[in-house]
Design a protein around this motif. Structure first.
Motif, PDB file in Angstrom:
ATOM      1  N   ARG A   1      78.529 157.609 -16.700  1.00  0.00           N
ATOM      2  CA  ARG A   1      77.534 158.671 -16.615  1.00  0.00           C
ATOM      3  C   ARG A   1      77.162 159.016 -15.175  1.00  0.00           C
ATOM      4  O   ARG A   1      76.306 159.871 -14.944  1.00  0.00           O
ATOM      5  CB  ARG A   1      76.274 158.255 -17.385  1.00  0.00           C
ATOM      6  N   THR A   2      77.789 158.378 -14.210  1.00  0.00           N
ATOM      7  CA  THR A   2      77.427 158.607 -12.810  1.00  0.00           C
ATOM      8  C   THR A   2      77.790 160.020 -12.356  1.00  0.00           C
ATOM      9  O   THR A   2      78.911 160.482 -12.564  1.00  0.00           O
ATOM     10  CB  THR A   2      78.133 157.586 -11.896  1.00  0.00           C
ATOM     11  N   CYS A   3      76.820 160.701 -11.745  1.00  0.00           N
ATOM     12  CA  CYS A   3      77.041 161.978 -11.061  1.00  0.00           C
ATOM     13  C   CYS A   3      76.770 161.753  -9.573  1.00  0.00           C
ATOM     14  O   CYS A   3      75.997 160.871  -9.199  1.00  0.00           O
ATOM     15  CB  CYS A   3      76.111 163.064 -11.589  1.00  0.00           C
ATOM     16  N   VAL A   4      77.389 162.564  -8.722  1.00  0.00           N
ATOM     17  CA  VAL A   4      77.261 162.386  -7.279  1.00  0.00           C
ATOM     18  C   VAL A   4      76.846 163.699  -6.624  1.00  0.00           C
ATOM     19  O   VAL A   4      77.427 164.746  -6.899  1.00  0.00           O
ATOM     20  CB  VAL A   4      78.588 161.908  -6.652  1.00  0.00           C
ATOM     21  N   ALA A   5      75.835 163.621  -5.759  1.00  0.00           N
ATOM     22  CA  ALA A   5      75.449 164.745  -4.906  1.00  0.00           C
ATOM     23  C   ALA A   5      75.625 164.307  -3.458  1.00  0.00           C
ATOM     24  O   ALA A   5      75.451 163.131  -3.128  1.00  0.00           O
ATOM     25  CB  ALA A   5      74.005 165.160  -5.172  1.00  0.00           C
ATOM     26  N   LYS A   6      75.984 165.246  -2.575  1.00  0.00           N
ATOM     27  CA  LYS A   6      76.284 164.898  -1.183  1.00  0.00           C
ATOM     28  C   LYS A   6      75.514 165.802  -0.228  1.00  0.00           C
ATOM     29  O   LYS A   6      75.393 167.001  -0.467  1.00  0.00           O
ATOM     30  CB  LYS A   6      77.782 165.042  -0.906  1.00  0.00           C
ATOM     31  N   VAL A   7      75.014 165.193   0.868  1.00  0.00           N
ATOM     32  CA  VAL A   7      74.314 165.941   1.914  1.00  0.00           C
ATOM     33  C   VAL A   7      74.802 165.429   3.264  1.00  0.00           C
ATOM     34  O   VAL A   7      74.766 164.222   3.523  1.00  0.00           O
ATOM     35  CB  VAL A   7      72.778 165.763   1.819  1.00  0.00           C
ATOM     36  N   ALA A   8      75.278 166.317   4.131  1.00  0.00           N
ATOM     37  CA  ALA A   8      75.743 165.915   5.462  1.00  0.00           C
ATOM     38  C   ALA A   8      74.548 165.554   6.338  1.00  0.00           C
ATOM     39  O   ALA A   8      73.504 166.207   6.293  1.00  0.00           O
ATOM     40  CB  ALA A   8      76.544 167.039   6.105  1.00  0.00           C
ATOM     41  N   ARG A   9      74.699 164.497   7.151  1.00  0.00           N
ATOM     42  CA  ARG A   9      73.643 164.048   8.048  1.00  0.00           C
ATOM     43  C   ARG A   9      74.059 164.249   9.500  1.00  0.00           C
ATOM     44  O   ARG A   9      75.235 164.422   9.818  1.00  0.00           O
ATOM     45  CB  ARG A   9      73.331 162.564   7.800  1.00  0.00           C
ATOM     46  N   GLU A  10      73.068 164.204  10.397  1.00  0.00           N
ATOM     47  CA  GLU A  10      73.358 164.326  11.827  1.00  0.00           C
ATOM     48  C   GLU A  10      74.173 163.126  12.302  1.00  0.00           C
ATOM     49  O   GLU A  10      73.996 162.007  11.823  1.00  0.00           O
ATOM     50  CB  GLU A  10      72.048 164.405  12.624  1.00  0.00           C
ATOM     51  N   ARG A  11      75.070 163.361  13.263  1.00  0.00           N
ATOM     52  CA  ARG A  11      75.962 162.297  13.717  1.00  0.00           C
ATOM     53  C   ARG A  11      75.200 161.140  14.362  1.00  0.00           C
ATOM     54  O   ARG A  11      75.586 159.986  14.233  1.00  0.00           O
ATOM     55  CB  ARG A  11      76.990 162.867  14.699  1.00  0.00           C
ATOM     56  N   HIS A  12      74.092 161.437  15.045  1.00  0.00           N
ATOM     57  CA  HIS A  12      73.356 160.351  15.691  1.00  0.00           C
ATOM     58  C   HIS A  12      72.756 159.398  14.655  1.00  0.00           C
ATOM     59  O   HIS A  12      72.576 158.208  14.921  1.00  0.00           O
ATOM     60  CB  HIS A  12      72.258 160.905  16.608  1.00  0.00           C
ATOM     61  N   GLU A  13      72.460 159.915  13.450  1.00  0.00           N
ATOM     62  CA  GLU A  13      71.956 159.045  12.392  1.00  0.00           C
ATOM     63  C   GLU A  13      73.041 158.075  11.948  1.00  0.00           C
ATOM     64  O   GLU A  13      72.780 156.892  11.710  1.00  0.00           O
ATOM     65  CB  GLU A  13      71.475 159.881  11.205  1.00  0.00           C
ATOM     66  N   LEU A  14      74.288 158.565  11.833  1.00  0.00           N
ATOM     67  CA  LEU A  14      75.404 157.699  11.462  1.00  0.00           C
ATOM     68  C   LEU A  14      75.612 156.624  12.518  1.00  0.00           C
ATOM     69  O   LEU A  14      75.791 155.446  12.189  1.00  0.00           O
ATOM     70  CB  LEU A  14      76.677 158.527  11.288  1.00  0.00           C
ATOM     71  N   SER A  15      75.585 156.997  13.785  1.00  0.00           N
ATOM     72  CA  SER A  15      75.795 156.028  14.872  1.00  0.00           C
ATOM     73  C   SER A  15      74.743 154.928  14.829  1.00  0.00           C
ATOM     74  O   SER A  15      75.051 153.746  15.027  1.00  0.00           O
ATOM     75  CB  SER A  15      75.757 156.745  16.225  1.00  0.00           C
ATOM     76  N   ARG A  16      73.505 155.295  14.559  1.00  0.00           N
ATOM     77  CA  ARG A  16      72.430 154.301  14.512  1.00  0.00           C
ATOM     78  C   ARG A  16      72.629 153.338  13.342  1.00  0.00           C
ATOM     79  O   ARG A  16      72.465 152.121  13.484  1.00  0.00           O
ATOM     80  CB  ARG A  16      71.082 155.007  14.397  1.00  0.00           C
ATOM     81  N   LEU A  17      73.010 153.868  12.188  1.00  0.00           N
ATOM     82  CA  LEU A  17      73.217 153.013  11.023  1.00  0.00           C
ATOM     83  C   LEU A  17      74.422 152.096  11.214  1.00  0.00           C
ATOM     84  O   LEU A  17      74.394 150.926  10.821  1.00  0.00           O
ATOM     85  CB  LEU A  17      73.407 153.873   9.771  1.00  0.00           C
ATOM     86  N   MET A  18      75.483 152.607  11.834  1.00  0.00           N
ATOM     87  CA  MET A  18      76.670 151.781  12.063  1.00  0.00           C
ATOM     88  C   MET A  18      76.372 150.671  13.063  1.00  0.00           C
ATOM     89  O   MET A  18      76.846 149.542  12.916  1.00  0.00           O
ATOM     90  CB  MET A  18      77.836 152.649  12.540  1.00  0.00           C
TER      91      MET A  18
END
Length: 479
Positions: free
Chosen positions: A269-286
Motif C-alpha cells: 500500500r506504500t505511495c511515494v511523494a517527492k520534493v527536491a531540497r536545496e543542495r546545502h541541506e544535503l551536504s549538511r545531512l551527509m
C-alpha cells in the motif's frame, strides 16, 4: 449530496454568475466552461464552473443568495466508518501510486487527508484508468463524490472509488493542511508499526535480486536522514520503480511503511511523494551521517555467487560486512583479494552488518593497495564459544542429527533440522532451515564439516546454539 442536488447547484450557480456579471450571456459562460474542461480534463462541469465563478468574482460578491451547495456538508475524514455506501469528501492528495493490475483489475491507490485526519483511497477499474491519465499529484485539493467505504487491512475505514464515483480538482484555498504535515520524520519513529514518514534521500543502492517463496523479486535499500537521525528503507517489488532514478537530496514522503528491527520496509500500500531540497541541506545531512562510508579498503574473506548477484564477505579489520553487488557479477574476485569501496552505506539486520552500494560502487585493487587491506580471523573453536556473535567460522564432526521436519512459521511451513558438531571434547547444538536444512540432511554422520558465516544465539532454553544462515557455506573437509 445526490446527483440531482449537484445538477440543481450547477444551474443555480449559473444564474448567480449571470446576475453579478450581466455583460455575459449564458452561451458565453458555457463556452468558458468548455474551455476549462479542455484545459483540465480532471474537472467536472461543476468544478469548472466553480473556478470560473471565483475568477469572475461571483463567489466574493453577495447578492442575497447563498452558494448553491454547502462545502461544510462534506464528510470529514475523522468521521468515516466502514460500510458507507455514498459519501463525499473535500481532501488534499498526500501521495499517489502508479496504476497497477491485481488479478487483471486496474487499481490506483492514494492517500488523502483533511484537517481531521487521513485515509487510504482506492480507485478501481475504469475509474482507476481515468485517474491515471489526468495526473493527480501530491498537494492537489480534490473532492471525492459518491465514494463508498470498506474496512482496510489494518481495520481502518478505506475510501473506495467505483464507476459511480467522481473526482474533481478544486481550488486550493489554503484551508487544508499542507502535504508534509501528514508525515512523521523518520527519526521520530522508534516502535514497531506502520507509519507515513518523511526523510531526505542520501544514497540509493543498486537493485538486487532476492529469492522468495514466490520467485525472484527486486529489492533496493535507501539511506534516509532528517535533522535528528537516519534510517534505512528497504523497497520491494514494484516499489523499487518508485525510487529508481531518484537523486540524493530529494525528500521522500512515504505512506504505509512498516518499521521493525530498526528498518523501514515498503508494503503493497506504500505511495511515494517527492520534493527536491536545496543542495546545502544535503551536504549538511551527509556530513552528519554515521552510516555513509567511502574510499575504504576491505579484505575479501569469502565470495558467495548467485546467477545475478555476487555477495562479498569483507572486513575492515574490525567488522565483517556483507557487500552484495549486481555490478560485480562476472568480475574475477576471490578469497584473500582486496577491494576498494568507492561509496556506500552501512545497513544492519539481526546483528549482521552489510554495506549497500550504488552501481559500480566497488573496485578490485592490486599491488601495494591490496597489501594494505586489513583482515580479521573469524575462526572459533567450539570449546571457545561462550557468547552470542555473528559471522564466525566453526568446524567439527557431524556427530548426530534429527530427522528433517516441518515447522509452522508466520511465513508458512518451513523445513528444519537440528544437529550436533563435535570437536575434541566440545559439542555444540546447531540448527538449519529450508535449503540449508536439506543440505545438512543429505550429509552422512561422521563427516568433518566447516560452517562459514554462522551466528551464535541463545535458544528458548538459554543454551548457546549455532544458527546456519541462508548464505552460510557448508564445506565438507573430509571425503
Amino acid at each position: 449530496m445526490g446527483r440531482q442536488g449537484l445538477m440543481a447547484g450547477y444551474e443555480d450557480l449559473v444564474k448567480k454568475i449571470l446576475r453579478i456579471r450581466p455583460e455575459l450571456s449564458e452561451e458565453d459562460l458555457e463556452r468558458k466552461v468548455e474551455e476549462k474542461l479542455r484545459s483540465s480534463p480532471m474537472l467536472s462541469r461543476l468544478g469548472a464552473l466553480l473556478l470560473l465563478a471565483d475568477e469572475l468574482g461571483a463567489l466574493e460578491v453577495s447578492d442575497g443568495s447563498a452558494l448553491p451547495f454547502d462545502l461544510s456538508g462534506f464528510t470529514k475524514v475523522s468521521s468515516l466508518v466502514s460500510g458507507l455506501n455514498d459519501v463525499s469528501l473535500s481532501v488534499r492528495v498526500i501521495a499517489v501510486s502508479p496504476l497497477v493490475r491485481l488479478d487483471g483489475r486496474a487499481v490506483l491507490r492514494m492517500k488523502v487527508g483533511d484537517e481531521t485526519g487521513k485515509a487510504s483511497a482506492v480507485a478501481w477499474e475504469q475509474k482507476a484508468e481515468e485517474l491515471a491519465t489526468v495526473g493527480l499529484s501530491p498537494g492537489m485539493v480534490i473532492t471525492l463524490l459518491h465514494a463508498y467505504t470498506r474496512s482496510g487491512p489494518d481495520g481502518r475505514p478505506e475510501i473506495h472509488l467505483g464507476k459511480n464515483s467522481s473526482v474533481e480538482v478544486v481550488e486550493d484555498t489554503g484551508t487544508l493542511p499542507g502535504v508534509e504535515s501528514f508525515f512523521v520524520p523518520i527519526s521520530k519513529v522508534s516502535t514497531a508499526g506502520t507509519f507515513d514518514v518523511k526523510g531526505t534521500l542520501l544514497m540509493l543502492s543498486e537493485p538486487m535480486p532476492i529469492q522468495t517463496k514466490s520467485g525472484t523479486v527486486n529489492v533496493v535499500e535507501a539511506l534516509l536522514a532528517d535533522e535528528d537521525g537516519e534510517a534505512v528503507l528497504v523497497a520491494w517489488r514494484d516499489k523499487v520503480d518508485l525510487l529508481t532514478g531518484t537523486l540524493p537530496g530529494t525528500e521522500l514522503m512515504l505512506t504505509d511503511v512498516r518499521f521493525r528491527g530498526g528498518r523501514f520496509q515498503t508494503t503493497v500500500r506504500t505511495c511515494v511523494a517527492k520534493v527536491a531540497r536545496e543542495r546545502h541541506e544535503l551536504s549538511r545531512l551527509m556530513a552528519g551521517s554515521k552510516r555513509l562510508v567511502s574510499d575504504k579498503l576491505l579484505r575479501v574473506l569469502d565470495v558467495v555467487k548467485q546467477p545475478e548477484l555476487v555477495t562479498l564477505v569483507v572486513s575492515d579489520g574490525v567488522w565483517v560486512y556483507r557487500l552484495p553487488s549486481r555490478s560485480m557479477v562476472g568480475v574475477e574476485v576471490k578469497e584473500g583479494d582486496a577491494v576498494r569501496l568507492v561509496k556506500g552505506f552501512v545497513s544492519e539486520r539481526d546483528g549482521r552488518k552489510a554495506i549497500m552500494t550504488p552501481e559500480f560502487g566497488i573496485k578490485v585493487v592490486t599491488g601495494e593497495d591490496a597489501r594494505k587491506a586489513p583482515s580479521v580471523d573469524r575462526r572459533r573453536r567450539l570449546a571457545d564459544i561462550s557468547e552470542e556473535e555473528s559471522d564466525i567460522i566453526v568446524e567439527g564432526v557431524l556427530q548426530t542429527k534429527t530427522p528433517l521436519g516441518a515447522v509452522e512459521t508466520r511465513f508458512g511451513k518451513a523445513e528444519k533440522i537440528s544437529f550436533w558438531l563435535r570437536d575434541g571434547e566440545a559439542t555444540v547444538l546447531c540448527s538449519a532451515w529450508r535449503s540449508k536444512a536439506r543440505e545438512i540432511d543429505s550429509m552422512p554422520v561422521g563427516k568433518r564439516v566447516q560452517l562459514r558465516w554462522v551466528r551464535v544465539r541463545r535458544n528458548v532454553f538459554g543454551e548457546l546454539e549455532v544458527l546456519v544462515e541462508k548464505d552460510t557455506k557448508v564445506v565438507v573437509l573430509e571425503k
